[in-house]
Design an enzyme around this catalytic site. Structure first.
Site, PDB file in Angstrom:
ATOM      1  N   HIS A 158      -1.395  -5.541   1.412  1.00 40.27           N
ATOM      2  CA  HIS A 158      -2.650  -6.630   1.241  1.00 40.27           C
ATOM      3  C   HIS A 158      -2.422  -7.856   0.392  1.00 40.27           C
ATOM      4  O   HIS A 158      -1.473  -7.851  -0.600  1.00 40.27           O
ATOM      5  CB  HIS A 158      -3.729  -5.563   0.421  1.00 40.27           C
TER       6      HIS A 158
ATOM      7  N   GLU B 179       0.782  -1.282  -0.051  1.00 38.97           N
ATOM      8  CA  GLU B 179       0.101  -0.028   0.248  1.00 38.97           C
ATOM      9  C   GLU B 179       0.848   1.357  -0.042  1.00 38.97           C
ATOM     10  O   GLU B 179       1.738   1.548   0.859  1.00 38.97           O
ATOM     11  CB  GLU B 179      -0.777   0.257   1.105  1.00 38.97           C
TER      12      GLU B 179
ATOM     13  N   CYS C  84      -7.671  -2.475   8.460  1.00 36.23           N
ATOM     14  CA  CYS C  84      -6.373  -2.312   7.647  1.00 36.23           C
ATOM     15  C   CYS C  84      -5.762  -0.884   7.540  1.00 36.23           C
ATOM     16  O   CYS C  84      -4.519  -0.609   7.755  1.00 36.23           O
ATOM     17  CB  CYS C  84      -6.263  -3.074   6.273  1.00 36.23           C
TER      18      CYS C  84
END
Length: 213
Positions: free
Chosen positions: A165, A78, A141
């Site tokens: 992820h 991310e 998350c």
């Protein structure tokens, strides 16, 4: 070097969480770095508290949290976490916050302190599908990624940190037709390669990794 690697427990009605399963299987030593592994609860506040407690105990150089994003095709480091909680479902203690600021004294967003493009490059070169993601969602998350980067900003400036992820794993899609997945073995290999990249690259590489939308 010490690297803290975290994975969530199962949530959303799933019997397993491949993040937890994969993190447990990652090698304890990668390129000379000690890998400290913990499972964190899929609970907004307690997840970050568990990470902070482990940071204080072990003083890691890098913190990487891993979570499941069912529906994604590949492993996705991310790029950014945003300062908002907007839970589509309840967390594991029944919390469902909507349009709520995570930290009043935090930035609107924090960018990952990890070399996300180098991580993707290293995984792809070793035959593991990966791409940069520009949204960590608005559930636990993102909350955890934001929490890690907030702590780095406020009290752990020498730590690098971020979030990865991963897709569903094989056993989770038996009753989910046409849903992408990745074997647990591939996920573990991908995480180990991503960690290698974090050790090798102190700064990110300049490569195309953006999206049109």
């Amino acid at each position: 070097m010490k690297i803290l690697l975290t994975g969530f427990d199962p949530f959303g009605g799933e019997p397993i969480n491949p993040a937890q399963e994969a993190v447990e299987r990652v090698n304890n030593n990668i390129n000379g770095a000690e890998i400290i592994k913990i499972t964190i609860p899929t609970v907004m506040t307690k997840s970050v508290e568990a990470i902070d407690k482990t940071i204080q105990e072990h003083n890691p150089d890098i913190v990487i949290s891993v979570g499941q994003a069912g529906g994604r095709f590949d492993i996705t480091p991310e790029r950014v976490a945003i300062n908002i909680d907007d839970f589509r479902i309840k967390d594991n203690e029944g919390n469902q916050v909507i349009d709520t600021i995570i930290k009043e004294d935090g930035e609107p967003a924090y960018f990952s302190k990890l070399p996300v493009k180098a991580m993707v490059k290293h995984m792809n070169e070793n035959k593991i599908p990966a791409s940069v993601s520009n949204t960590a969602g608005t559930f636990v998350c993102n909350h955890v990624m934001y929490g890690i980067l907030y702590m780095i900003d406020k009290k752990y400036p020498n730590i690098r940190g971020g979030f990865i992820h991963i897709p569903y794993t094989t056993s989770q899609v038996i009753d989910k037709k046409n849903t992408p997945f990745m074997s647990l073995e591939e996920i573990v290999k991908g995480l180990e390669l991503a960690i290698e990249a974090c050790i090798i690259y102190k700064e990110d590489v300049k490569e195309i990794g953006g999206e049109i939308s």
